[in-house]
Design a protein around this motif. Structure first.
Motif, short mmCIF file in Angstrom:
data_model
loop_
_atom_site.label_atom_id
_atom_site.label_comp_id
_atom_site.label_asym_id
_atom_site.label_seq_id
_atom_site.Cartn_x
_atom_site.Cartn_y
_atom_site.Cartn_z
N THR B 52 0.76 -1.39 -0.07
CA THR B 52 -0.07 -0.02 -0.08
C THR B 52 0.82 1.05 -0.10
OG1 THR B 52 -0.20 -0.26 2.47
CG2 THR B 52 -1.79 -0.93 1.03
N LEU B 57 -1.08 4.49 -1.28
CA LEU B 57 -2.43 4.56 -0.63
C LEU B 57 -2.30 4.86 0.80
CD1 LEU B 57 -3.99 1.39 -1.91
CD2 LEU B 57 -4.17 3.81 -2.77
N ARG B 58 -0.79 4.51 1.25
CA ARG B 58 -0.55 4.68 2.64
C ARG B 58 0.68 5.82 2.59
NH1 ARG B 58 -2.08 1.84 6.79
NH2 ARG B 58 -2.79 -0.07 5.75
N VAL B 81 -2.32 10.60 -6.50
CA VAL B 81 -3.23 10.12 -6.93
C VAL B 81 -2.81 10.14 -8.55
CG1 VAL B 81 -5.22 11.44 -8.01
CG2 VAL B 81 -5.10 11.57 -5.57
N ARG B 84 -0.91 6.78 -8.79
CA ARG B 84 -2.02 5.83 -8.93
C ARG B 84 -2.36 5.45 -10.25
NH1 ARG B 84 -5.68 8.08 -4.09
NH2 ARG B 84 -4.02 8.07 -2.35
N GLN B 85 -2.69 6.69 -11.00
CA GLN B 85 -3.25 6.38 -12.16
C GLN B 85 -2.43 5.51 -13.21
OE1 GLN B 85 -4.54 10.48 -13.49
NE2 GLN B 85 -5.89 10.47 -11.96
N TYR B 89 -3.96 -2.05 -9.88
CA TYR B 89 -4.38 -2.66 -8.69
C TYR B 89 -4.96 -4.08 -8.73
CZ TYR B 89 -2.64 -1.69 -3.96
OH TYR B 89 -1.86 -1.58 -2.63
N MET B 108 -13.89 1.42 -16.17
CA MET B 108 -13.85 2.34 -15.19
C MET B 108 -12.37 3.02 -14.92
SD MET B 108 -16.36 3.04 -13.50
CE MET B 108 -16.05 4.11 -12.27
N THR B 109 -11.29 2.06 -15.32
CA THR B 109 -9.90 2.41 -15.51
C THR B 109 -9.81 3.63 -16.43
OG1 THR B 109 -9.37 0.14 -14.73
CG2 THR B 109 -7.83 1.54 -15.48
N GLU B 111 -11.86 5.79 -17.63
CA GLU B 111 -12.83 6.86 -17.51
C GLU B 111 -11.99 8.07 -16.82
OE1 GLU B 111 -16.65 6.34 -15.59
OE2 GLU B 111 -17.05 4.79 -17.29
N ILE B 112 -10.72 7.62 -16.06
CA ILE B 112 -9.96 8.72 -15.48
C ILE B 112 -9.14 9.45 -16.76
CG2 ILE B 112 -8.11 9.18 -14.01
CD1 ILE B 112 -8.42 6.49 -12.76
N ALA B 114 -9.48 11.47 -20.06
CA ALA B 114 -10.30 12.03 -20.54
C ALA B 114 -10.07 12.23 -22.09
CB ALA B 114 -10.18 13.43 -19.97
#
Lengths: 389, 225
Positions: B52, B57-58, B81, B84-85, B89, B108-109, B111-112, B114
């Protein structure tokens, strides 16, 4: 990021999550619907109250109105001397000035002989102080002794007057005084009176034996054409005694409305009911959004780990709130429409549903759901991927 | 070869004061582009915590954690952020969105991002699902799929964004032997094609054979590199 994507994707996710669980969606819609109907009805009754309260003054035909300063409202006036009204004739812009006498009295139902209180208006049949043709046309009959006109829009408890008149049953009692109903007119009930009767000033004194011509309830003033009501109002204000209010037509209407809105507790009661509807809806929507976030905690945390930022989830929550507001409002509006019609037919109260009110209630629902969303997003911080995996 | 993950003297502990519980002690490791590294070790050895931190994430405070040339120690949320993109994961549970179909989940992956059109997103998501062998399950929801199929959807979801790094936390834990093996082999094959780095935490010894390197973590200390 393009603005459409900025809102479209979270909204689409919110929508997919909402329609996935149909049972919960229906429950949520019912919650908003309930709040919506509650607010619609409270506002409807309140506006009906205002509309009916002002129904009598609306039909008065005058430019300026004289009322005692201690009068709270037209239905419970404080009397003043007729001579005070006659003084206004000294102003060259004033054409006519007529008194109006008001009194609440029991009216005997011709069929059942039960008595119920209604409002009696006494006016000089030589004047035209009502904007109601049916009254104007019957002015000659009203000059006769013990004749009255009956308001067809009175509550049905007073008896089916139109049929009774057709059957020549037109004799009854007002304030235990025998009168003959010689015709009908249309005015409407209010919270102050369940019915209305119009008669001449002379007959009024016969019905109310303790009243006299010199003590009047309202003065109706007509100006010569072209005279400015506000200028004459200012001039009269300096000439007349301090204990009278001089109102223009609009001021009289708003004075009546303010009485019901502020002085009488009724305006407050309906305002309170509206706020309660808002609060109840807020709590319901908040609960739904809150448990929704809790149930989707894992999914939100996953998305966060994939690189979605916090703002995305805030938009998902607000989009859910928005959808609930819209989805609850539509059936709420339709149901209220039916209830308004029912109220109108059962209670004889005018219950219009103008576009303005529809948008007001919609804004109410939107603000309610927005507020619920605002409270619920605190729960989002629980969706922390580090604590989850 | 370039270093994708570079960790030096990483220390991490939970709690504060007398309750401080050290989890990672002076961890140093660097992982090259395209490498497949397995981290094993008993429960509570700090494997997941390590993962993480690498995944952004941490928040860690001591040492140095450079992922894709970004320093994660005391970094802002914004930097993490962004990082992470670029990381795919894969979770112990499939963690798919249960209200979405397989295709929508994989999308969903994307859709970040654009820059893509909606059509491109659907096409790429569908291609990825075909690549993991779920071409006939595009419009199935997670509850209509078997455990192995779900994990393959989540592999597709992790890979479709063409990440530089894949982080996987016990991806075979909820799968039987055969589908577990299928899933990791699929992961390996697809990752090798695109030179993706994989860091995989597991104590499933049946899948050690896919790794270029196995690292064992015990009580927060790396035992052998």
């Amino acid at each position: 990021m393009k603005p459409i994507i900025w809102f479209y994707f979270p909204a689409r996710l919110a929508w997919r999550q909402l329609v996935f669980d149909r049972t919960k969606l229906v429950a949520a819609i019912c919650g908003v619907l309930f709040a919506c109907v509650l607010v619609f009805m409270q506002l409807g009754f309140r506006d009906a109250l205002y509309a009916s309260a002002a129904s009598a003054p609306v039909k008065l035909n005058g430019d300026l109105f004289l009322m005692h300063k201690q009068s709270e409202a037209l239905w419970r006036p404080v009397r003043f001397k007729r001579s005070e009204l006659m003084r206004v004739l000294g102003n060259s812009a004033v054409a006519e000035a007529y008194p109006l006498y008001l009194g609440l009295a029991p009216f005997k139902n011709i069929q059942t002989r039960t008595k119920r209180t209604l409002m009696v208006y006494g006016f000089d049949p030589d004047s035209q102080i009502f904007k109601i043709d049916a009254i104007d046309d019957k002015r000659a009959e009203l000059r006769l002794k013990d004749t009255v006109l009956f308001d067809e829009y009175s509550r049905p408890e007073f008896g089916p007057m139109r049929q009774l008149l057709a059957a020549d049953q037109n004799v009854t009692e007002i304030n235990d005084y025998k009168v003959t109903v010689v015709g009908l007119f249309r005015l409407g009930v209010s919270f102050a009176a369940d019915g209305n009767v119009v008669t001449s000033d002379l007959n009024f004194m016969r019905i109310f034996s303790r009243r006299n011509h010199e003590d009047i309830d309202l003065g109706v003033i007509k100006l010569h054409p072209g005279a400015s009501a506000t200028q004459v109002q200012a001039a009269l204000r300096s000439q007349l005694n301090e204990f009278v209010n001089i109102f223009t037509y609009e001021e009289l209407l708003s004075y009546e409305k303010d009485y019901w809105a502020n002085t009488a507790p009724i305006g407050f009661i309906f305002g309170f009911g509206t706020v309660m509807g808002w609060v109840v809806g807020l709590v319901i929507v908040y609960q739904i959004l809150f448990t929704d976030i809790a149930n989707h905690r894992n999914e939100f945390a996953t998305l966060k780990a994939m690189g979605y930022e916090q703002g995305y989830f805030v938009r998902v929550v607000f989009a859910s709130a928005f959808f609930l507001a819209v989805l609850g409002f539509i059936p709420g509006y339709l149901l209220s429409l039916g209830l308004y019609h029912m109220a109108e037919s059962k209670m004889y109260m005018p219950m219009p549903l103008p576009f303005g009110k529809v948008t007001t209630v919609f804004m109410f629902m939107l603000s309610m759901c927005f507020m619920a969303g605002l409270l619920a997003i605190r729960k989002l911080k629980d969706a922390n991927p580090a604590d989850m995996f | 070869m370039s270093t994708v993950i570079d960790v030096e003297h990483l220390n991490f502990s939970f709690g504060s004061g007398v309750l401080t519980q050290p989890v990672l002690k002076d961890v140093t490791i660097s992982i090259e582009k395209g490498e497949i590294v397995l981290i094993t070790g008993p429960s509570g050895s700090g494997k997941t915590t390590f993962l993480t931190i690498i995944g952004g994430l941490r928040q860690a405070f001591h040492g140095s954690v450079k992922v894709l040339d970004q320093q994660f120690i005391n970094s802002s949320e914004q930097i993490k952020v962004k990082a992470r993109q670029q990381i795919g994961y894969i979770f112990q549970q499939h963690n798919l969105l249960k209200s979405l179909t397989a295709l929508q989940n994989v999308s969903m992956t994307l859709e970040i991002n654009a820059a893509l059109t909606e059509r491109q997103r659907r096409e790429r998501a569908a291609e990825m699902l075909i690549a993991v062998g779920l071409g006939d399950r595009l419009d199935y929801r997670p509850d209509q799929l078997s455990g192995g199929q779900r994990q393959r959807v989540s592999i597709a979801r992790a890979l479709v964004g063409q990440p530089k790094i894949i982080l996987a936390d016990e991806p075979t834990a909820s799968l039987d032997k055969q589908s577990g093996h299928e899933a990791v082999n699929l992961l390996k094959q697809l990752a090798k094609e695109s030179q993706t780095t994989i860091l995989l935490v597991t104590h499933d010894y049946r899948i050690l054979d896919i790794a270029d390197r196995v690292v064992e973590l015990e009580d927060g200390v790396i035992k052998q590199v």
